[in-house]
Design an enzyme around this catalytic site. Structure first.
Site, PDB file in Angstrom:
ATOM      1  N   ARG A 148       0.842  -1.205   0.000  1.00 27.18           N
ATOM      2  CA  ARG A 148       0.000   0.000   0.000  1.00 27.18           C
ATOM      3  C   ARG A 148       0.876   1.253   0.000  1.00 27.18           C
ATOM      4  NH1 ARG A 148      -4.176   0.012   4.644  1.00 27.18           N
ATOM      5  NH2 ARG A 148      -4.760   1.967   3.625  1.00 27.18           N
TER       6      ARG A 148
ATOM      7  N   GLN B 216      -9.401  11.362   6.800  1.00 26.21           N
ATOM      8  CA  GLN B 216      -9.332   9.995   7.334  1.00 26.21           C
ATOM      9  C   GLN B 216      -8.252   9.211   6.576  1.00 26.21           C
ATOM     10  OE1 GLN B 216     -13.564   8.280   8.133  1.00 26.21           O
ATOM     11  NE2 GLN B 216     -13.818   9.858   6.554  1.00 26.21           N
TER      12      GLN B 216
ATOM     13  N   HIS C 259      -6.485   9.409  11.078  1.00 24.01           N
ATOM     14  CA  HIS C 259      -6.164   7.967  11.132  1.00 24.01           C
ATOM     15  C   HIS C 259      -4.691   7.674  10.898  1.00 24.01           C
ATOM     16  CE1 HIS C 259     -10.668   7.005  10.142  1.00 24.01           C
ATOM     17  NE2 HIS C 259     -10.482   7.449  11.359  1.00 24.01           N
TER      18      HIS C 259
ATOM     19  N   CYS D  36       8.996   1.458  24.702  1.00 20.39           N
ATOM     20  CA  CYS D  36      10.344   0.917  24.850  1.00 20.39           C
ATOM     21  C   CYS D  36      10.512   0.364  26.279  1.00 20.39           C
ATOM     22  CB  CYS D  36      11.351   2.050  24.612  1.00 20.39           C
ATOM     23  SG  CYS D  36      12.971   1.341  24.362  1.00 20.39           S
TER      24      CYS D  36
ATOM     25  N   ASN E 290     -20.321  13.118  -3.118  1.00 19.60           N
ATOM     26  CA  ASN E 290     -20.059  11.680  -3.228  1.00 19.60           C
ATOM     27  C   ASN E 290     -20.883  11.150  -4.406  1.00 19.60           C
ATOM     28  OD1 ASN E 290     -20.015   8.778  -2.673  1.00 19.60           O
ATOM     29  ND2 ASN E 290     -19.369   9.331  -0.603  1.00 19.60           N
TER      30      ASN E 290
HETATM   31  N1  APR Z   1     -14.875  10.842  -5.511  1.00 14.05           N
HETATM   32  C1  APR Z   1     -15.594  10.971  -4.363  1.00 14.05           C
HETATM   33  N2  APR Z   1     -16.067   9.927  -3.641  1.00 14.05           N
HETATM   34  C2  APR Z   1     -15.792   8.694  -4.117  1.00 14.05           C
HETATM   35  C3  APR Z   1     -15.069   8.459  -5.314  1.00 14.05           C
HETATM   36  C4  APR Z   1     -14.598   9.604  -6.018  1.00 14.05           C
HETATM   37  N3  APR Z   1     -13.911   9.479  -7.156  1.00 14.05           N
HETATM   38  N4  APR Z   1     -14.979   7.105  -5.500  1.00 14.05           N
HETATM   39  C5  APR Z   1     -15.623   6.524  -4.457  1.00 14.05           C
HETATM   40  N5  APR Z   1     -16.116   7.475  -3.631  1.00 14.05           N
HETATM   41  C6  APR Z   1     -16.849   7.311  -2.373  1.00 14.05           C
HETATM   42  C7  APR Z   1     -17.621   6.027  -2.226  1.00 14.05           C
HETATM   43  O1  APR Z   1     -18.939   6.191  -2.750  1.00 14.05           O
HETATM   44  C8  APR Z   1     -17.661   5.867  -0.700  1.00 14.05           C
HETATM   45  O2  APR Z   1     -18.773   6.543  -0.159  1.00 14.05           O
HETATM   46  O3  APR Z   1     -15.867   7.274  -1.361  1.00 14.05           O
HETATM   47  C9  APR Z   1     -16.375   6.563  -0.239  1.00 14.05           C
HETATM   48  C10 APR Z   1     -15.311   5.617   0.250  1.00 14.05           C
HETATM   49  O4  APR Z   1     -15.800   5.002   1.426  1.00 14.05           O
HETATM   50  P1  APR Z   1     -14.850   3.976   2.219  1.00 14.05           P
HETATM   51  O5  APR Z   1     -14.216   3.059   1.250  1.00 14.05           O
HETATM   52  O6  APR Z   1     -15.680   3.428   3.339  1.00 14.05           O
HETATM   53  O7  APR Z   1     -13.679   4.892   2.802  1.00 14.05           O
HETATM   54  P2  APR Z   1     -13.743   5.831   4.074  1.00 14.05           P
HETATM   55  O8  APR Z   1     -15.121   6.385   4.267  1.00 14.05           O
HETATM   56  O9  APR Z   1     -12.637   6.782   3.942  1.00 14.05           O
HETATM   57  O10 APR Z   1     -13.421   4.794   5.264  1.00 14.05           O
HETATM   58  C11 APR Z   1     -13.239   5.345   6.537  1.00 14.05           C
HETATM   59  O11 APR Z   1     -12.514   3.183   7.344  1.00 14.05           O
HETATM   60  O12 APR Z   1     -11.304   1.306   6.789  1.00 14.05           O
HETATM   61  C12 APR Z   1     -11.313   2.448   7.580  1.00 14.05           C
HETATM   62  O13 APR Z   1      -9.495   3.668   8.387  1.00 14.05           O
HETATM   63  C13 APR Z   1     -10.162   3.344   7.209  1.00 14.05           C
HETATM   64  O14 APR Z   1     -10.088   5.757   6.972  1.00 14.05           O
HETATM   65  C14 APR Z   1     -10.816   4.579   6.624  1.00 14.05           C
HETATM   66  C15 APR Z   1     -12.188   4.564   7.279  1.00 14.05           C
END
Ligand code: APR
Length: 247
Positions: A71, A103, A121, A133, A220
């Protein structure tokens, strides 16, 4: 430009204090996978409990370390997209008006110019020791010779280095959360970009902003778990909407 976008652009241009909360969708157009998008999301392919938790790391440090190494390589190869650049450029032109709370554990906001983005995060490019330590007051742990694919360990006490991200079951850095909450309380406008709103306490910031009197907008392509906290919703992606709003 459609009417709601033009109205929101007006709000951005006139708001004294703006907070933008971002999630994995912010970096999707930079080629970094999200977590919960169907099929392409990381949690559709990997088990977060095994790979993004301390028990998972303790059970198999090598597996977790190599997953993060992959990653990290992806983050290093990625470039900030037009959405990151629009926010960075706005912050440069209007010092003190925009606070980015993210996040995300990548460094794309920082590379785009939001060097003070609040990281809820942590940072995937940083490491820290798994245990405090053990030798109080003695010399700090030092990584010994590293075996490729394995987490570096302290040459003297065997302590392991782990990725500097907040894992499931762990608390957020208190200072980051406090900074985010006070930025939200002082904002007139809050944009929530690219997050599913599935993970707390980050997901609670939108409701906090609304209680504090800010106008809350969700950007979104899809619905989110915190849609009810918003006053309006713009269906679109970060790299297309943010340059129109902040450009
Ligand atoms: N532009 C905007 N939004 C987008 C795009 C894009 N190009 N592509 C996808 N998305 C949206 C998706 O519809 C979804 O709602 O981004 C969101 C991603 O959601 P997650 O994958 O759940 O990510 P996130 O909300 O950041 O997760 C929060 O969960 O796994 C933990 O620590 C990790 O910080 C992360 C936290």
């Amino acid at each position: 430009m459609d009417a709601s976008l033009a109205r929101l652009r007006e709000r951005v241009q006139s708001a004294r204090r703006i907070v933008v909360l971002t999630g994995a969708g912010m970096s999707a157009e930079s080629g970094i996978p999200t977590f919960r998008d169907a099929l392409s999301g990381l949690w559709a392919r990997f088990d977060p409990a095994q790979l993004a938790s301390e028990p998972g790391f303790r059970a198999d440090p090598k597996r977790v370390w190599s997953w993060y190494a992959e990653r990290r390589a992806g983050v290093r190869a990625a470039q900030p997209n037009a959405g990151h650049l629009a926010l960075g450029d706005f912050a440069r032109r209007h010092p003190g008006r925009l606070t980015v709370v993210t996040q995300n554990v990548d460094d794309l906001h920082q590379r785009a110019g939001n060097t003070d983005a609040i990281r809820l995060h942590g940072d995937i490019l940083q490491d820290h020791w798994l245990e405090p330590c053990p030798r109080r007051g003695g010399p700090a742990c030092e990584p010994g010779r590293a075996t490729p694919g394995e987490p570096p360990s302290c040459g003297d006490c065997g302590n392991l280095l782990r990725p500097g991200v907040v894992w499931f079951g762990e608390d957020l850095p208190a200072s980051a959360l406090q900074q985010a909450e006070s930025a939200v309380a002082a904002a007139q406008l809050m944009l929530v970009v690219g997050t599913s709103g599935a993970v707390w306490p980050a997901a609670g910031l939108a409701g906090l902003a609304r209680q504090g009197g800010a106008w809350v907008v969700i950007l979104n392509p899809d619905a989110t778990e915190i849609d009810d906290d918003a006053h309006e919703w713009l269906r679109g992606t970060a790299a297309t909407l943010l340059p129109v709003l902040f450009g």
